[in-house]
Design a protein around this motif. Structure first.
Motif, PDB file in Angstrom:
ATOM      1  N   LEU A 195      22.445  68.993  66.888  1.00 41.07           N
ATOM      2  CA  LEU A 195      22.433  67.614  66.430  1.00 41.07           C
ATOM      3  C   LEU A 195      23.883  66.937  65.559  1.00 41.07           C
ATOM      4  O   LEU A 195      23.991  67.817  64.595  1.00 41.07           O
ATOM      5  CB  LEU A 195      21.092  67.269  65.374  1.00 41.07           C
ATOM      6  CG  LEU A 195      20.101  66.433  65.999  1.00 41.07           C
ATOM      7  CD1 LEU A 195      19.471  66.754  67.500  1.00 41.07           C
ATOM      8  CD2 LEU A 195      19.091  66.154  65.055  1.00 41.07           C
ATOM      9  N   LEU A 196      24.476  65.948  66.321  1.00 40.67           N
ATOM     10  CA  LEU A 196      25.547  65.666  65.574  1.00 40.67           C
ATOM     11  C   LEU A 196      25.218  64.238  64.676  1.00 40.67           C
ATOM     12  O   LEU A 196      24.947  63.346  65.723  1.00 40.67           O
ATOM     13  CB  LEU A 196      26.670  65.480  66.520  1.00 40.67           C
ATOM     14  CG  LEU A 196      27.276  66.690  67.336  1.00 40.67           C
ATOM     15  CD1 LEU A 196      28.426  66.452  68.256  1.00 40.67           C
ATOM     16  CD2 LEU A 196      27.611  68.029  66.202  1.00 40.67           C
ATOM     17  N   ARG A 219      31.230  64.743  58.916  1.00 40.86           N
ATOM     18  CA  ARG A 219      30.657  65.581  60.161  1.00 40.86           C
ATOM     19  C   ARG A 219      29.379  65.962  59.688  1.00 40.86           C
ATOM     20  O   ARG A 219      28.985  67.110  60.097  1.00 40.86           O
ATOM     21  CB  ARG A 219      31.780  66.501  60.224  1.00 40.86           C
ATOM     22  CG  ARG A 219      33.166  66.118  60.659  1.00 40.86           C
ATOM     23  CD  ARG A 219      33.951  67.289  61.149  1.00 40.86           C
ATOM     24  NE  ARG A 219      35.174  66.939  61.460  1.00 40.86           N
ATOM     25  CZ  ARG A 219      36.360  66.968  60.881  1.00 40.86           C
ATOM     26  NH1 ARG A 219      36.265  67.069  59.603  1.00 40.86           N
ATOM     27  NH2 ARG A 219      37.631  66.293  61.676  1.00 40.86           N
ATOM     28  N   SER A 220      28.230  65.327  59.374  1.00 33.94           N
ATOM     29  CA  SER A 220      27.139  65.871  59.125  1.00 33.94           C
ATOM     30  C   SER A 220      26.449  66.391  60.505  1.00 33.94           C
ATOM     31  O   SER A 220      26.625  65.884  61.490  1.00 33.94           O
ATOM     32  CB  SER A 220      26.156  64.727  58.536  1.00 33.94           C
ATOM     33  OG  SER A 220      26.669  64.457  57.353  1.00 33.94           O
ATOM     34  N   GLN A 241      31.927  60.885  62.118  1.00 39.28           N
ATOM     35  CA  GLN A 241      33.312  61.231  62.311  1.00 39.28           C
ATOM     36  C   GLN A 241      33.367  61.936  63.694  1.00 39.28           C
ATOM     37  O   GLN A 241      34.370  61.865  64.151  1.00 39.28           O
ATOM     38  CB  GLN A 241      33.682  62.406  61.268  1.00 39.28           C
ATOM     39  CG  GLN A 241      35.044  62.815  61.092  1.00 39.28           C
ATOM     40  CD  GLN A 241      36.218  61.747  61.354  1.00 39.28           C
ATOM     41  OE1 GLN A 241      36.039  60.850  60.415  1.00 39.28           O
ATOM     42  NE2 GLN A 241      37.503  61.738  61.728  1.00 39.28           N
ATOM     43  N   TRP A 242      32.168  62.380  63.861  1.00 41.72           N
ATOM     44  CA  TRP A 242      32.361  63.186  65.331  1.00 41.72           C
ATOM     45  C   TRP A 242      32.480  62.172  66.473  1.00 41.72           C
ATOM     46  O   TRP A 242      33.224  62.271  67.460  1.00 41.72           O
ATOM     47  CB  TRP A 242      30.991  63.729  65.688  1.00 41.72           C
ATOM     48  CG  TRP A 242      30.321  64.856  64.627  1.00 41.72           C
ATOM     49  CD1 TRP A 242      29.445  64.772  63.911  1.00 41.72           C
ATOM     50  CD2 TRP A 242      30.905  66.137  64.711  1.00 41.72           C
ATOM     51  NE1 TRP A 242      29.363  65.978  63.059  1.00 41.72           N
ATOM     52  CE2 TRP A 242      30.259  66.912  63.770  1.00 41.72           C
ATOM     53  CE3 TRP A 242      31.708  66.776  65.453  1.00 41.72           C
ATOM     54  CZ2 TRP A 242      30.351  68.199  63.288  1.00 41.72           C
ATOM     55  CZ3 TRP A 242      32.125  68.227  65.183  1.00 41.72           C
ATOM     56  CH2 TRP A 242      31.345  68.935  64.107  1.00 41.72           C
ATOM     57  N   TYR A 243      31.925  60.883  66.111  1.00 47.04           N
ATOM     58  CA  TYR A 243      32.217  59.743  67.231  1.00 47.04           C
ATOM     59  C   TYR A 243      33.520  59.412  67.188  1.00 47.04           C
ATOM     60  O   TYR A 243      34.193  59.178  68.218  1.00 47.04           O
ATOM     61  CB  TYR A 243      31.251  58.605  66.954  1.00 47.04           C
ATOM     62  CG  TYR A 243      31.730  57.473  67.884  1.00 47.04           C
ATOM     63  CD1 TYR A 243      31.449  57.500  68.999  1.00 47.04           C
ATOM     64  CD2 TYR A 243      32.253  56.301  67.190  1.00 47.04           C
ATOM     65  CE1 TYR A 243      31.881  56.322  70.016  1.00 47.04           C
ATOM     66  CE2 TYR A 243      32.723  55.235  67.965  1.00 47.04           C
ATOM     67  CZ  TYR A 243      32.396  55.191  69.269  1.00 47.04           C
ATOM     68  OH  TYR A 243      32.922  54.143  69.925  1.00 47.04           O
ATOM     69  N   TYR A 244      34.064  59.167  66.197  1.00 44.10           N
ATOM     70  CA  TYR A 244      35.406  58.674  65.891  1.00 44.10           C
ATOM     71  C   TYR A 244      36.504  59.754  66.501  1.00 44.10           C
ATOM     72  O   TYR A 244      37.225  59.239  67.269  1.00 44.10           O
ATOM     73  CB  TYR A 244      36.020  58.617  64.143  1.00 44.10           C
ATOM     74  CG  TYR A 244      35.089  57.600  63.527  1.00 44.10           C
ATOM     75  CD1 TYR A 244      34.586  56.825  64.160  1.00 44.10           C
ATOM     76  CD2 TYR A 244      35.152  57.779  62.170  1.00 44.10           C
ATOM     77  CE1 TYR A 244      33.764  55.565  63.393  1.00 44.10           C
ATOM     78  CE2 TYR A 244      34.346  56.867  61.293  1.00 44.10           C
ATOM     79  CZ  TYR A 244      33.482  55.922  62.206  1.00 44.10           C
ATOM     80  OH  TYR A 244      32.959  55.105  61.236  1.00 44.10           O
TER      81      TYR A 244
END
Length: 381
Positions: free
Chosen positions: A355-356, A283-284, A360-363
């Motif tokens: 900014l993501l 989750r950067s 993991q954000w997409y998943y």
């Protein structure tokens, strides 16, 4: 036996469904949904249609792009978070930035139907205008009909509204050859002045048109509020290859000096082009603390316990100096705004996440949207 999602894709690819009739359906319901963006989506769909399942097909093309570039393309086309325009991905990160950060992305931050605090007499955008909602007020940017509104940028700052109109572009029908014919320019307008017009604004900076040779062009992917500074997301477009990583670099501009009439030049803050593998883990993200003029970079590394260790780096926008954050970093969610909470010298700080970067954000978004889990082991990531 085809899934419902696969059947829908077949209808679209075979022409039974009209892309443009679907344009108003979430998450593509936004002023930036243009024929130019549609051409990009159709090209991506066609290139990714050789997959074997409804899950792998849309993700296969993304995985092939590699690291940060893949996540940024997804943010540009489909990222669902946040209101507003900004370093967005203007675009929805047109790029990588979350709406509300001045862009990337990134795009217009509000729909034409959004409530306005301006009076009807003072707010009357001409047809084709890019519209934004910033600080609870509505703004509009009058544009020629041939301009791509998804490349319009605006963000509220202490000094006023910093904005950039989309330059004229050529070769809309060929996404890999679409490029600006004039450079991006930044303007400063007073807060509360609903019309963002060059005639009533102060020009504070113009990017170069060419990024090293006549085949490569600069792309302004977003603008973020950093207090007395703005941070610019700057990418490139190469003829035949299309838009590259978005943004490739983050650069900081001294807004206080620019507002005073001084000549200013952006100073590079962070080069993302060679760091995608490091900053796409888990989750950067990147966040901005406009009160202290700082940028927080949070990234993760895998540990030996099948988990991740969090790391934080705090950038001083005035000097570029970096210090590590040793405190825990939490995320507070209020509505559509996500805020990072941490400590510096024993004092609590907070920074707005714009900014993501982590996959993991997409998943998680994919699961919420489609009800299907993505197995990272099967994507090669």
């Amino acid at each position: 036996m085809k899934t419902k999602q696969e059947k829908e894709q077949v209808k679209v690819m075979s022409g039974e469904k009209d892309w443009y009739k679907q344009a108003g359906r979430y998450p593509l319901a936004e002023p930036g949904f243009t024929p130019q963006l549609m051409a990009r989506i159709e090209e991506a769909t066609a290139e990714g249609s050789s997959g074997k399942s409804g899950l792998r097909r849309p993700f296969g093309r993304v995985a092939a792009l590699g690291g940060l570039a893949a996540i940024l393309l997804l943010v540009t086309l489909i990222w669902p978070f946040g209101p507003g325009a900004g370093l967005d991905p203007a675009g929805r990160l047109a790029a990588v930035f979350k709406p509300g950060s001045g862009a990337a992305v990134v795009q217009p931050s509000a729909s034409p139907n959004a409530a306005s605090s301006a009076s009807p007499q003072s707010y009357s955008p001409p047809v084709g205008s890019a519209e934004f909602e910033l600080g609870g007020m509505k703004y509009y940017m009058p544009l020629p009909m041939n301009r791509d509104k998804s490349r319009a940028r605006a963000v509220e700052t202490n000094a006023g509204i910093v904005w950039s109109p989309p330059p004229p572009m050529v070769n809309y029908s060929k996404p890999k050859y679409t490029h600006p014919t004039e450079p991006y320019t930044l303007y400063l307008s007073p807060i509360g002045q609903s019309e963002l017009s060059e005639a009533t604004a102060k020009r504070i900076y113009t990017l170069p048109l060419y990024a090293g040779g006549s085949q490569r062009y600069y792309e302004l992917t977003g603008i973020c509020d950093g207090g007395d500074y703005v941070v610019l997301g700057i990418g490139t477009i190469t003829l035949g290859k299309g838009i590259g990583m978005t943004p490739e670099k983050l650069s900081v501009l001294n807004l206080k000096s620019a507002a005073a009439g001084e000549t200013v030049t952006p100073q590079e803050l962070l080069d993302l082009s060679s760091l995608d593998d490091k900053y796409t883990v888990y989750r950067s993200f990147i966040a901005f603390d406009k009160f202290n003029s700082e940028m927080l970079l949070v990234y993760y590394t895998k540990n030996g316990n099948n988990g991740y260790d969090m790391h934080g780096a705090l950038y001083d926008l005035a000097t570029g100096a970096v210090q590590n954050i040793s405190s825990k970093i939490g995320i507070n969610v209020q509505g559509q705004q996500q805020t990072a909470i941490y400590e510096v010298n024993g004092k609590k700080r907070k920074a707005d996440i714009v900014l993501l970067l982590g996959q993991q954000w997409y998943y998680e978004w994919f699961y919420q949207e489609h009800g299907q889990q993505i197995d990272p082991a099967k994507t090669g990531k």
